[in-house]
Design an enzyme around this catalytic site. Structure first.
Site, PDB file in Angstrom:
ATOM      1  N   HIS A   1       0.820  -1.208   0.000  1.00 55.06           N
ATOM      2  CA  HIS A   1       0.000   0.000   0.000  1.00 55.06           C
ATOM      3  C   HIS A   1       0.855   1.259   0.000  1.00 55.06           C
ATOM      4  O   HIS A   1       0.518   2.249  -0.658  1.00 55.06           O
ATOM      5  CB  HIS A   1      -0.922  -0.008   1.218  1.00 55.06           C
ATOM      6  CG  HIS A   1      -1.905   1.118   1.243  1.00 55.06           C
ATOM      7  ND1 HIS A   1      -3.065   1.104   0.513  1.00 55.06           N
ATOM      8  CD2 HIS A   1      -1.896   2.310   1.912  1.00 55.06           C
ATOM      9  CE1 HIS A   1      -3.739   2.228   0.721  1.00 55.06           C
ATOM     10  NE2 HIS A   1      -3.049   2.969   1.568  1.00 55.06           N
TER      11      HIS A   1
ATOM     12  N   ASN B   1      -3.404   4.986  -7.787  1.00 53.75           N
ATOM     13  CA  ASN B   1      -3.266   4.088  -6.648  1.00 53.75           C
ATOM     14  C   ASN B   1      -3.256   2.651  -7.154  1.00 53.75           C
ATOM     15  O   ASN B   1      -3.898   2.339  -8.161  1.00 53.75           O
ATOM     16  CB  ASN B   1      -4.444   4.310  -5.686  1.00 53.75           C
ATOM     17  CG  ASN B   1      -4.527   3.276  -4.584  1.00 53.75           C
ATOM     18  OD1 ASN B   1      -5.470   2.503  -4.519  1.00 53.75           O
ATOM     19  ND2 ASN B   1      -3.545   3.241  -3.711  1.00 53.75           N
TER      20      ASN B   1
ATOM     21  N   SER C   1      -4.105  -1.156  -5.689  1.00 51.84           N
ATOM     22  CA  SER C   1      -4.689  -1.912  -4.581  1.00 51.84           C
ATOM     23  C   SER C   1      -4.584  -3.397  -4.906  1.00 51.84           C
ATOM     24  O   SER C   1      -5.316  -3.916  -5.746  1.00 51.84           O
ATOM     25  CB  SER C   1      -6.158  -1.525  -4.383  1.00 51.84           C
ATOM     26  OG  SER C   1      -6.757  -2.335  -3.390  1.00 51.84           O
TER      27      SER C   1
ATOM     28  N   TYR D   1       4.615   0.472  -2.926  1.00 51.30           N
ATOM     29  CA  TYR D   1       4.446   0.119  -4.348  1.00 51.30           C
ATOM     30  C   TYR D   1       5.608  -0.786  -4.807  1.00 51.30           C
ATOM     31  O   TYR D   1       6.083  -0.693  -5.932  1.00 51.30           O
ATOM     32  CB  TYR D   1       4.380   1.374  -5.218  1.00 51.30           C
ATOM     33  CG  TYR D   1       3.064   2.104  -5.153  1.00 51.30           C
ATOM     34  CD1 TYR D   1       2.326   2.360  -6.281  1.00 51.30           C
ATOM     35  CD2 TYR D   1       2.551   2.528  -3.928  1.00 51.30           C
ATOM     36  CE1 TYR D   1       1.104   3.029  -6.219  1.00 51.30           C
ATOM     37  CE2 TYR D   1       1.339   3.181  -3.845  1.00 51.30           C
ATOM     38  CZ  TYR D   1       0.621   3.430  -4.988  1.00 51.30           C
ATOM     39  OH  TYR D   1      -0.595   4.079  -4.913  1.00 51.30           O
TER      40      TYR D   1
ATOM     41  N   ASP E   1      -5.745   6.827 -12.237  1.00 52.02           N
ATOM     42  CA  ASP E   1      -6.209   5.437 -12.239  1.00 52.02           C
ATOM     43  C   ASP E   1      -6.141   4.836 -10.844  1.00 52.02           C
ATOM     44  O   ASP E   1      -5.389   5.287  -9.987  1.00 52.02           O
ATOM     45  CB  ASP E   1      -5.421   4.570 -13.223  1.00 52.02           C
ATOM     46  CG  ASP E   1      -3.920   4.572 -12.966  1.00 52.02           C
ATOM     47  OD1 ASP E   1      -3.504   4.771 -11.808  1.00 52.02           O
ATOM     48  OD2 ASP E   1      -3.145   4.379 -13.910  1.00 52.02           O
TER      49      ASP E   1
ATOM     50  N   HIS F   1     -10.297   2.384  -0.945  1.00 53.22           N
ATOM     51  CA  HIS F   1     -10.523   2.044   0.461  1.00 53.22           C
ATOM     52  C   HIS F   1     -11.323   0.756   0.504  1.00 53.22           C
ATOM     53  O   HIS F   1     -12.388   0.679   1.121  1.00 53.22           O
ATOM     54  CB  HIS F   1     -11.233   3.190   1.190  1.00 53.22           C
ATOM     55  CG  HIS F   1     -10.507   3.623   2.426  1.00 53.22           C
ATOM     56  ND1 HIS F   1     -11.117   3.789   3.639  1.00 53.22           N
ATOM     57  CD2 HIS F   1      -9.203   3.899   2.645  1.00 53.22           C
ATOM     58  CE1 HIS F   1     -10.229   4.165   4.550  1.00 53.22           C
ATOM     59  NE2 HIS F   1      -9.057   4.241   3.966  1.00 53.22           N
ATOM     60  N   ASN F   2     -10.778  -0.255  -0.149  1.00 52.55           N
ATOM     61  CA  ASN F   2     -11.515  -1.493  -0.380  1.00 52.55           C
ATOM     62  C   ASN F   2     -11.657  -2.345   0.867  1.00 52.55           C
ATOM     63  O   ASN F   2     -12.771  -2.693   1.280  1.00 52.55           O
ATOM     64  CB  ASN F   2     -10.829  -2.301  -1.480  1.00 52.55           C
ATOM     65  CG  ASN F   2     -10.689  -1.524  -2.771  1.00 52.55           C
ATOM     66  OD1 ASN F   2     -11.445  -0.590  -3.027  1.00 52.55           O
ATOM     67  ND2 ASN F   2      -9.711  -1.893  -3.588  1.00 52.55           N
ATOM     68  N   HIS F   3     -10.529  -2.733   1.456  1.00 54.75           N
ATOM     69  CA  HIS F   3     -10.578  -3.620   2.613  1.00 54.75           C
ATOM     70  C   HIS F   3     -11.365  -3.009   3.777  1.00 54.75           C
ATOM     71  O   HIS F   3     -12.231  -3.680   4.364  1.00 54.75           O
ATOM     72  CB  HIS F   3      -9.160  -3.981   3.067  1.00 54.75           C
ATOM     73  CG  HIS F   3      -8.483  -4.986   2.200  1.00 54.75           C
ATOM     74  ND1 HIS F   3      -8.493  -4.914   0.828  1.00 54.75           N
ATOM     75  CD2 HIS F   3      -7.750  -6.100   2.502  1.00 54.75           C
ATOM     76  CE1 HIS F   3      -7.804  -5.935   0.326  1.00 54.75           C
ATOM     77  NE2 HIS F   3      -7.348  -6.672   1.319  1.00 54.75           N
TER      78      HIS F   3
END
Length: 777
Positions: free
Chosen positions: A54, A565, A567, A57, A520, A105-107
């Site tokens: 995160h 970002n 992810s 990279y 993106d 902010h998926n998780h």
């Protein structure tokens, strides 16, 4: 006897496990070699976060640098800052710039949907604010599971919570929502995606860098922490976002931050006051928000980016609890905080503005501005607590000390052509596609959001292919759209990513704006899986290829990717990885926002024109999805040269004032584009359309209506059709007379003198506007 190296390393590894950290044996060996001793507990936490995917990279950096175009004449600041900056236009001798950021902010949103989505919005607006810009809008690209599948109740709960978190934060903060998109598929049952975008405007002369300024080499600079008192919330959030979810209900709950949009509003105003004071005195400043990794991340990145180090006294950090551990102070992701690098000589005045003029300690218990450290002219990064050194490393080891070379699996041969299905009733087929959860109007979601706050909205979400916002006090308009069809990328990540770029740029062109930049958000599974990493690499290649070809009118330069970002690890132990899910946002400029057009048909008796060739191929299409045939077929490749020419024709025609309405052709093909123009944004359309498919030649009726090859439908004044056709011919874009608008509110489609479909406008409206609400409530 002193312990041997292996015994020490084993003890350190055991400590890592006890602390719940994710540093591998290889990471520990690299860290130990870099600092020449065993790391402290606080250093273990710091590097666990800063060397996570995160933050570092480490798997993606080389791929991004190799394939993405990041520069053009419009780019002021590209990737590497908290947000990208591109030139918009001049007004009254002032150069205005657009500041854009794009994050995931998926998780957190899968675990605690309301807080996860809200803090996603909070973090992304901070990224733009801290560049010195005024935030003018946010967008969200959402991917949820199947609302009719075996996990329907949990899917609906997550969808409801995410939407609630977005509106609770954005509405309270006073930032309008200007657009977004959403798709539903069972592949996202275990991992929803919440990608958020923020855009802001500033004068070019007032942009602030997210780094310690070079002036710190000539006089003492200190680091000022502003905002909430530090607590343990969000500790390990960056690490959590860099690993597979174990159990969404309980895993990582403590790593999700707690948001407070009302405090953010006060912080925003106080930040402006501080920056005004510093600008008035021509004082250079560095400014950065605190997100992943908290104080350790913000201060080390600010210092390292400027070529400096830093010395941080953790005893000076305002905290919520007295006994909080050093590692928690250093690495907690407590929300609503910023860090400034300012000359020591003005630090007292900076504190006074925050703590006295804006009374932060009275607004929120424990909030304030505090001097927590100083800039070090060397590259040493040191943290102390109660007189003990808890971190002492080279700052470059933190920011640049790790990279991973991942293995990519060989490319996969594309599947066979899905072929055109037999359609007995084209009107029924159109209604089935219109009512599909991934095609139906997002009206149900948009109505939760405040789109009017600030009073600068020109075209609101759902009214046009892109949202348009006016730059206050000027005629300049900013257009923005965010796109990425996961069904395309599941078939072919490279072509799917190219289509995402095309779609986002078409949407901006369809309102009359000139595309000037891209961002993106690249959402994938575990990069240690060669098949996943291949898909990631292919998607990045696709974005780069499209961005280089789809240049704006009047230039051969690429439309640069200025922020974004990555992810990874979007998968759980209960299922497979999500489909490759690159999400692309495009930003455009109108020198006169009054020229912007929506897609709603305006009046009877106008001409309907088609710009762009309809082509065969239904792989990944909404028609096949509505028929339950998502898992096969070949994705038609986009014709990038044709896409560019069509966009230029549309932009030129709208600028010349020839166009009353415009809609791009994408999900659902020409049939859905026409139906949406008849229904109009938010269901306000009252004008019908009668069109002929005689332009289609040998193309089957099914493909003429439902192929999703790019193009545009334009409504033009009856006496302007020739002008539009001439404009299209001049740039080499195919264009056809398609039909006309009618007083009768219906969509009528003919071919060869026979009726193909005829659907009343009221029926189209009912299906398109109501289907999503029925599916997810």
């Amino acid at each position: 006897m002193a312990p041997g190296i292996n015994e020490v390393e084993t003890a350190t590894a055991r400590r890592v496990r006890e602390l719940g950290l994710d540093l591998t044996a290889g990471d520990l060996a690299l860290l130990r070699a870099g600092i020449g001793r065993e790391p402290t507990v606080t250093e273990l936490f710091l590097f666990d976060i800063m060397w996570s995917e995160h933050c570092s990279y480490k798997s993606s950096r080389a791929v991004l640098k190799k394939h993405l175009p990041t520069g053009s004449a419009r780019v002021v600041l590209g990737p590497g800052e908290d947000a990208g900056v591109v030139r918009l236009a001049e007004s009254d001798g002032v150069s205005y710039v657009l500041v854009v950021a794009h994050e995931s902010h998926n998780h957190p949103s899968q675990i605690i949907p309301v807080e996860g989505a809200a803090t996603g919005i909070g973090g992304i607006v901070r990224d733009v604010y801290c560049m010195g810009a005024d935030v003018i809008g946010v967008m969200d690209a959402l991917r949820f599971g199947d609302p009719a599948g075996p996990n329907a109740e949990r899917v609906k709960e997550i969808a409801d919570g995410v939407v609630r978190g977005i509106w609770e934060y954005g509405n309270a903060l006073g930032v309008p929502n200007v657009g977004g998109d959403v798709y539903f598929d069972s592949a996202y049952d275990d991992n929803c995606l919440v990608n958020v975008v923020a855009l802001g405007v500033a004068k070019e002369s007032e942009i602030i860098r997210s780094r310690v300024p070079p002036e710190a080499a000539g006089e003492p600079y200190v680091l000022v922490l502003v905002g909430k008192p530090t607590d343990r919330s969000g500790l390990g959030g960056a690490t959590m976002a860099s690993k597979i979810l174990e159990d969404e209900v309980t895993a990582g709950v403590g790593a999700v931050q707690i948001h407070d949009p009302f405090l953010k509003r006060v912080l925003t105003e106080s930040n402006r006051a501080v920056l005004r004071m510093l600008r008035a005195r021509d004082i250079a400043v560095g400014f950065k928000d605190l997100g992943a990794g908290g104080i350790a991340c913000a201060t080390s990145e600010m210092a390292g980016a400027g070529g400096f180090g830093a010395r941080i006294d953790l005893d000076e950090v305002h905290v919520a609890v007295a006994d909080i551990e050093a590692y928690a102070i250093a690495c907690s992701e407590t929300q609503e905080r910023y860090c400034l690098a300012v000359p020591a000589r003005v630090a007292g005045e900076v504190l006074r503005i925050y703590n006295e003029d804006y009374e932060l300690p009275h607004i929120y218990r424990g909030a304030r501005a505090s001097v927590i450290g100083e800039v070090d002219p060397t590259k040493r990064y040191v943290m102390t607590r109660r007189g003990e050194v808890v971190v002492d490393v080279d700052v470059d080891l933190i920011n640049e000390g790790i990279s991973c070379v991942r293995r990519a699996a060989p490319p996969v041969e594309p599947g066979s052509d899905a072929g055109a299905p037999d359609v007995a009733d084209f009107g029924r087929a159109l209604l089935d596609v219109l009512g599909h959860a991934s095609v139906a109007s997002r009206h149900y979601i948009y109505r939760h959001y405040d789109t009017e706050v600030r009073g600068d909205a020109v075209l609101r979400p759902g009214e046009a292919d892109a949202g348009v916002v006016a730059v206050c006090g000027t005629t300049i308009g900013v257009a923005a759209s965010v796109d990425g069809n996961p069904f395309y990328c599941a078939l072919d990540p490279r072509l799917g990513a190219m289509h995402a770029v095309c779609e986002s740029m078409r949407n901006v062109a369809a309102v009359g704006a000139v595309p000037i930049a891209l961002t993106d958000c690249l959402n994938f599974g575990n990069p240690e899986n060669p098949a996943v990493f291949r898909d990631f690499e292919e998607a990045v290649k696709g974005i780069g290829e499209a961005a280089r070809v789809l240049s704006a009118p009047g230039t051969d330069e690429p439309v640069a990717v200025v922020s974004g970002n990555v992810s990874f690890y979007n998968e759980s132990r209960k299922g497979t990885a999500i489909p490759p899910s690159p999400v692309v946002a495009c930003y455009g400029v109108l020198e006169d926002y009054s020229r912007a057009v929506s897609f709603c048909l305006k009046k009877p008796g106008s001409l309907l024109l088609l710009v762009g060739e309809r082509k065969p191929g239904l792989g990944g299409s909404a028609l096949l999805g509505a028929l339950g045939r998502r898992d096969g077929g070949r994705l038609p490749p986009p014709d990038l040269d044709a896409e560019r020419r069509a966009m230029h024709a549309v932009i030129g025609s709208i600028a010349a004032g020839h166009v009353l309405a415009c809609h791009d052709i994408s999900d659902g093909g020409l049939a859905v584009a026409l139906a949406e123009m008849v229904v109009g944004g938010w269901g306000k359309g009252r004008v019908g359309a009668r069109v002929s498919l005689d332009f289609a030649g040998a193309l089957s009726t099914t493909e003429a209506l439902f192929s999703e090859s790019g193009g545009f439908v334009l409504e033009v004044e009856a006496d302007r059709g020739g002008h539009v056709l001439e404009t299209a011919a001049r740039v080499g874009a195919p264009a056809y007379m398609l039909g006309e608008t009618t007083r009768r509110h219906a969509l009528v489609i003919d071919r060869g003198g026979g009726r193909v479909a005829e659907v009343e406008g009221g029926r189209l409206r009912e299906v398109w506007l109501r289907s999503l609400e029925r599916r997810i409530r």
